[in-house]
Design a protein around this motif. Structure first.
Motif, PDB file in Angstrom:
ATOM      1  N   ARG A 174       0.840  -1.204   0.000  1.00 21.27           N
ATOM      2  CA  ARG A 174       0.000   0.000   0.000  1.00 21.27           C
ATOM      3  C   ARG A 174       0.874   1.252   0.000  1.00 21.27           C
ATOM      4  N   GLU A 175       1.914   1.224   0.829  1.00 22.27           N
ATOM      5  CA  GLU A 175       2.808   2.379   0.921  1.00 22.27           C
ATOM      6  C   GLU A 175       3.562   2.593  -0.384  1.00 22.27           C
ATOM      7  N   ARG A 176       4.033   1.505  -0.958  1.00 22.18           N
ATOM      8  CA  ARG A 176       4.827   1.602  -2.189  1.00 22.18           C
ATOM      9  C   ARG A 176       4.001   2.122  -3.357  1.00 22.18           C
ATOM     10  N   LEU A 177       2.736   1.665  -3.474  1.00 26.71           N
ATOM     11  CA  LEU A 177       1.928   2.007  -4.648  1.00 26.71           C
ATOM     12  C   LEU A 177       1.011   3.205  -4.414  1.00 26.71           C
ATOM     13  N   GLY A 178       0.751   3.526  -3.137  1.00 27.65           N
ATOM     14  CA  GLY A 178      -0.175   4.619  -2.852  1.00 27.65           C
ATOM     15  C   GLY A 178      -1.611   4.297  -3.225  1.00 27.65           C
ATOM     16  N   LEU A 179      -1.988   3.021  -3.085  1.00 24.63           N
ATOM     17  CA  LEU A 179      -3.334   2.551  -3.437  1.00 24.63           C
ATOM     18  C   LEU A 179      -3.837   1.627  -2.331  1.00 24.63           C
ATOM     19  N   PRO A 180      -5.167   1.479  -2.196  1.00 15.85           N
ATOM     20  CA  PRO A 180      -5.689   0.480  -1.264  1.00 15.85           C
ATOM     21  C   PRO A 180      -5.191  -0.917  -1.640  1.00 15.85           C
ATOM     22  N   VAL A 181      -4.791  -1.682  -0.639  1.00 16.33           N
ATOM     23  CA  VAL A 181      -4.300  -3.054  -0.844  1.00 16.33           C
ATOM     24  C   VAL A 181      -4.932  -3.936   0.229  1.00 16.33           C
ATOM     25  N   ALA A 182      -5.439  -5.103  -0.179  1.00 13.57           N
ATOM     26  CA  ALA A 182      -6.072  -6.006   0.787  1.00 13.57           C
ATOM     27  C   ALA A 182      -5.996  -7.431   0.290  1.00 13.57           C
ATOM     28  N   ASP A 183      -6.130  -8.369   1.217  1.00 12.38           N
ATOM     29  CA  ASP A 183      -6.390  -9.757   0.842  1.00 12.38           C
ATOM     30  C   ASP A 183      -7.873 -10.009   1.121  1.00 12.38           C
ATOM     31  N   PRO A 184      -8.686 -10.144   0.069  1.00  9.26           N
ATOM     32  CA  PRO A 184     -10.142 -10.274   0.285  1.00  9.26           C
ATOM     33  C   PRO A 184     -10.505 -11.427   1.203  1.00  9.26           C
ATOM     34  N   LEU A 185      -9.687 -12.499   1.208  1.00  4.99           N
ATOM     35  CA  LEU A 185     -10.031 -13.637   2.050  1.00  4.99           C
ATOM     36  C   LEU A 185      -9.741 -13.362   3.520  1.00  4.99           C
ATOM     37  N   ARG A 186      -8.909 -12.368   3.807  1.00  6.37           N
ATOM     38  CA  ARG A 186      -8.666 -11.969   5.193  1.00  6.37           C
ATOM     39  C   ARG A 186      -9.624 -10.851   5.615  1.00  6.37           C
ATOM     40  N   GLY A 187     -10.230 -10.179   4.662  1.00  4.03           N
ATOM     41  CA  GLY A 187     -11.226  -9.152   4.964  1.00  4.03           C
ATOM     42  C   GLY A 187     -10.652  -8.006   5.767  1.00  4.03           C
ATOM     43  N   GLY A 188     -11.402  -7.528   6.758  1.00  2.00           N
ATOM     44  CA  GLY A 188     -10.924  -6.474   7.641  1.00  2.00           C
ATOM     45  C   GLY A 188     -11.027  -5.094   7.024  1.00  2.00           C
ATOM     46  N   GLU A 189     -10.428  -4.123   7.725  1.00  2.00           N
ATOM     47  CA  GLU A 189     -10.549  -2.733   7.311  1.00  2.00           C
ATOM     48  C   GLU A 189      -9.891  -2.504   5.949  1.00  2.00           C
ATOM     49  N   ALA A 190      -8.757  -3.184   5.735  1.00  2.00           N
ATOM     50  CA  ALA A 190      -8.052  -3.004   4.459  1.00  2.00           C
ATOM     51  C   ALA A 190      -8.976  -3.349   3.288  1.00  2.00           C
ATOM     52  N   PHE A 191      -9.738  -4.425   3.456  1.00  2.00           N
ATOM     53  CA  PHE A 191     -10.633  -4.826   2.371  1.00  2.00           C
ATOM     54  C   PHE A 191     -11.784  -3.830   2.222  1.00  2.00           C
ATOM     55  N   GLU A 192     -12.290  -3.320   3.347  1.00  2.00           N
ATOM     56  CA  GLU A 192     -13.373  -2.323   3.257  1.00  2.00           C
ATOM     57  C   GLU A 192     -12.893  -1.064   2.534  1.00  2.00           C
ATOM     58  N   LEU A 193     -11.641  -0.692   2.748  1.00  2.00           N
ATOM     59  CA  LEU A 193     -11.082   0.483   2.053  1.00  2.00           C
ATOM     60  C   LEU A 193     -10.951   0.215   0.551  1.00  2.00           C
ATOM     61  N   LEU A 194     -10.616  -1.031   0.200  1.00  2.00           N
ATOM     62  CA  LEU A 194     -10.549  -1.393  -1.225  1.00  2.00           C
ATOM     63  C   LEU A 194     -11.945  -1.325  -1.853  1.00  2.00           C
ATOM     64  N   VAL A 195     -12.943  -1.817  -1.114  1.00  2.00           N
ATOM     65  CA  VAL A 195     -14.326  -1.745  -1.614  1.00  2.00           C
ATOM     66  C   VAL A 195     -14.757  -0.281  -1.774  1.00  2.00           C
ATOM     67  N   ASP A 196     -14.420   0.558  -0.771  1.00  2.00           N
ATOM     68  CA  ASP A 196     -14.699   2.001  -0.876  1.00  2.00           C
ATOM     69  C   ASP A 196     -14.126   2.563  -2.182  1.00  2.00           C
ATOM     70  N   ALA A 197     -12.874   2.211  -2.442  1.00  2.00           N
ATOM     71  CA  ALA A 197     -12.187   2.770  -3.615  1.00  2.00           C
ATOM     72  C   ALA A 197     -12.833   2.282  -4.910  1.00  2.00           C
ATOM     73  N   CYS A 198     -13.309   1.046  -4.922  1.00  2.00           N
ATOM     74  CA  CYS A 198     -13.986   0.535  -6.119  1.00  2.00           C
ATOM     75  C   CYS A 198     -15.261   1.331  -6.400  1.00  2.00           C
ATOM     76  N   LEU A 199     -16.006   1.618  -5.334  1.00  2.00           N
ATOM     77  CA  LEU A 199     -17.351   2.189  -5.497  1.00  2.00           C
ATOM     78  C   LEU A 199     -17.356   3.713  -5.550  1.00  2.00           C
ATOM     79  N   ARG A 200     -16.230   4.346  -5.285  1.00  2.00           N
ATOM     80  CA  ARG A 200     -16.273   5.812  -5.220  1.00  2.00           C
ATOM     81  C   ARG A 200     -16.601   6.385  -6.602  1.00  2.00           C
ATOM     82  N   THR A 201     -17.427   7.396  -6.593  1.00  2.00           N
ATOM     83  CA  THR A 201     -17.929   7.940  -7.864  1.00  2.00           C
ATOM     84  C   THR A 201     -17.538   9.392  -8.036  1.00  2.00           C
ATOM     85  N   ASP A 202     -16.588   9.877  -7.205  1.00  2.00           N
ATOM     86  CA  ASP A 202     -16.199  11.289  -7.278  1.00  2.00           C
ATOM     87  C   ASP A 202     -15.147  11.524  -8.340  1.00  2.00           C
ATOM     88  N   THR A 203     -14.871  10.490  -9.168  1.00  2.00           N
ATOM     89  CA  THR A 203     -13.856  10.690 -10.212  1.00  2.00           C
ATOM     90  C   THR A 203     -14.500  10.757 -11.586  1.00  2.00           C
TER      91      THR A 203
END
Lengths: 345, 345
Positions: free
Chosen positions: B316-345
């Motif tokens: 995440r630090e290296r790429l500056g993007l949300p990074v998660a393992d979907p099978l581990r879930g957790g906050e990291a995955f919720e942030l990835l889902v947020d980024a997928c669904l954001r419509t402000d772009t």
């Protein structure tokens, strides 16, 4: 010029069938046979409404048969390769006149009841040259001996096959051992062999390209006919599979000056030549790190001599690479051939 | 979660067949069925020599049939999708025990005399889910309504399907209308529908991707299972056709930390994640100029919790993007889902 051996023996000479085509870009099979296998073409035959002509003598199937023709070759293709209902009567007429039917389209001739029934009744052959060989493997990605050149385009139907044929002739004229490798129906009809890349199942497409240009002597050149374009919204995957599987040492990028929109996809701009070279080298380096671009082939068939000379010079200056129209030949083409064959890199 | 309607009704529940597989990467069909359609799997069955297990109860076909199983699913794939001779006795045993056979491999079950004869004798069904539908068109390249997400990978068999399934579940959990679109045999078995992209004829591959995710309501998401990798020496063409035809608004790039060589192609390095994002966005922009990368999905199944957390944070630090393992879930995955669904772009 050596051609790939292939286990087909096509009936010939040919009568070229033009359907009801009004778009010259769709008649590249007919034009290719006229230009590269002219001794095997007795004339052309079209339906009402066609405006495209090869310049060969127009004749009915009966006249063609009397003149020695043994097969009608479907010399046109639509996007998707289907056979419209309007052509069926003409194809039946050809069989009635004694001709076999040869097709390079996706649609199989035997799937049309009227064609199958007529062929069975009269003892004619229905030959689909777009049937790929059985048992194509998944690409290995391994390097193999011999040298390879692949033509790539900024679009479909603008000279990739012509360029490969002309380079093969030029290599041979210089005493270089070279083989034209056909990847489309017209090339296969001209060469008498090859693999129809676009009919191969997607997972095996790169493997088909490996099979098409096998291990050869170190100083032998395979000159491979490109397909599609890396920027084409429908066919880019075919182009990339062919690039990866061919592992070319040298690419020549083909373009038609003045063509601004992708054929059949007017919502898409034709990409810039420089951008095409850069992307092809980047993607091609994945399977051959030594890939280089020898130059550019321009299809200037719609331009007069002065305009052609101008655009060739202008493109050469802009890109800093050899640029030629192989069909116009001349010094520009010899310089392109030099660049292809140079081994000091 | 809505799945594509498909004109097949598969016999179930399943007995998962593992062949004689020793490479877990080749058993992704079995693992996928266990994880995403576990209620339809009664157990597993393997030949001598197999070392891979799903953790489900090992049972003979006769035991499985007694436990309610109605079909044996071939849960492993080799490069090229062939069926080795060593599996045939096991498949015959399954039919003798009362099970139909379901396969997602390239090789067709009916092409094996012993399987066809046994099926015909016993009245069992041989079902190939890798048969694409008839009449797939050439891609039009036209934009269509609705939102699309495509998972892409740095290699095969590292989590593209899992990621698409997990994102579809997460979207649905948030009240977002979403459909999982399956492109491979396992996804089709899980979803009950889809198009096996790798079995489509190359010229129609992008068209198949268009057909798979048709026009939908403006706020609907199609979450499309990626295939192969744009850097894969054998399958890159399939990946590019899927990218062009899917016209994704959003991509999520999938990677397995620690995998250094391409599965089955040890001569090829797995590409960098950043390089994969950059190339995918560049190529994808050809059919959807608005394409963006929402983030990265890491398959950390071979790492412990601490090591997984570390590599996720580092990436995440290296790429500056949300990074998660979907099978581990957790906050990291919720942030990835947020980024997928954001419509402000």
């Amino acid at each position: 010029m050596i051609f790939l051996n292939y286990d087909v023996s096509l009936p010939q000479p040919y009568l070229l069938f033009l359907g009801d085509t009004t778009e010259p870009g769709y008649a590249k099979t007919a034009f290719g046979l006229r230009d590269w296998a002219g001794e095997r073409c007795v004339g052309e035959f079209a339906c009402a409404g066609a405006t495209v002509t090869t310049g060969l003598r127009a004749m009915t199937p009966a006249q063609a048969h009397a003149a020695g023709a043994r097969a009608l070759v479907i010399g046109v293709a639509n996007a998707g390769g289907f056979i419209p209902a309007t052509w069926l009567a003409a194809l039946v007429e050809a069989m009635e006149a004694g001709l076999d039917i040869i097709s390079g389209m996706h649609a199989r001739l035997r799937d049309f009841d009227v064609l199958r029934d007529t062929a069975d009744r009269l003892g004619r052959r229905l030959i689909d040259v777009r049937q790929p060989p059985a048992g194509i493997p998944v690409a290995s990605g391994r390097r193999r001996g011999g040298r390879r050149l692949l033509t790539l385009g900024t679009d479909c139907a603008l000279g990739k096959k012509y360029t490969a044929l002309a380079l093969t002739r030029a290599f041979t004229a210089r005493g270089v051992d070279a083989t034209f490798r056909a990847t489309g129906q017209t090339g296969i009809l001209i060469a008498g062999g090859g693999i129809p890349m676009d009919a191969v199942v997607a997972d095996f497409a790169a493997g088909a390209a490996e099979l098409l240009s096998p291990e050869t002597a170190a100083d032998h050149w395979d000159v491979i006919e490109g397909q599609g374009s890396l920027f084409h919204p429908a066919y880019a995957g075919v182009s990339l599979a062919l690039l990866h599987g061919s592992q070319p040492d040298v690419i020549v990028v083909c373009h038609e000056p003045g063509r601004e929109r992708v054929l059949g996809h007017p919502g898409y701009a034709v990409p810039d030549i420089g951008e095409t070279i850069e992307l092809a080298l980047r993607l091609g380096a994945r399977t051959n790190a030594g890939i280089r671009c020898a130059g550019v082939s321009l299809n200037t068939s719609k331009l007069d001599v002065a305009a052609a000379r101008h655009v060739i010079a202008q493109t050469r200056e802009r890109l800093g690479l050899p640029v030629a129209d192989p069909l116009r030949g001349g010094e520009a083409f010899e310089l392109l051939v030099d660049a292809c064959l140079r081994t000091d890199t």
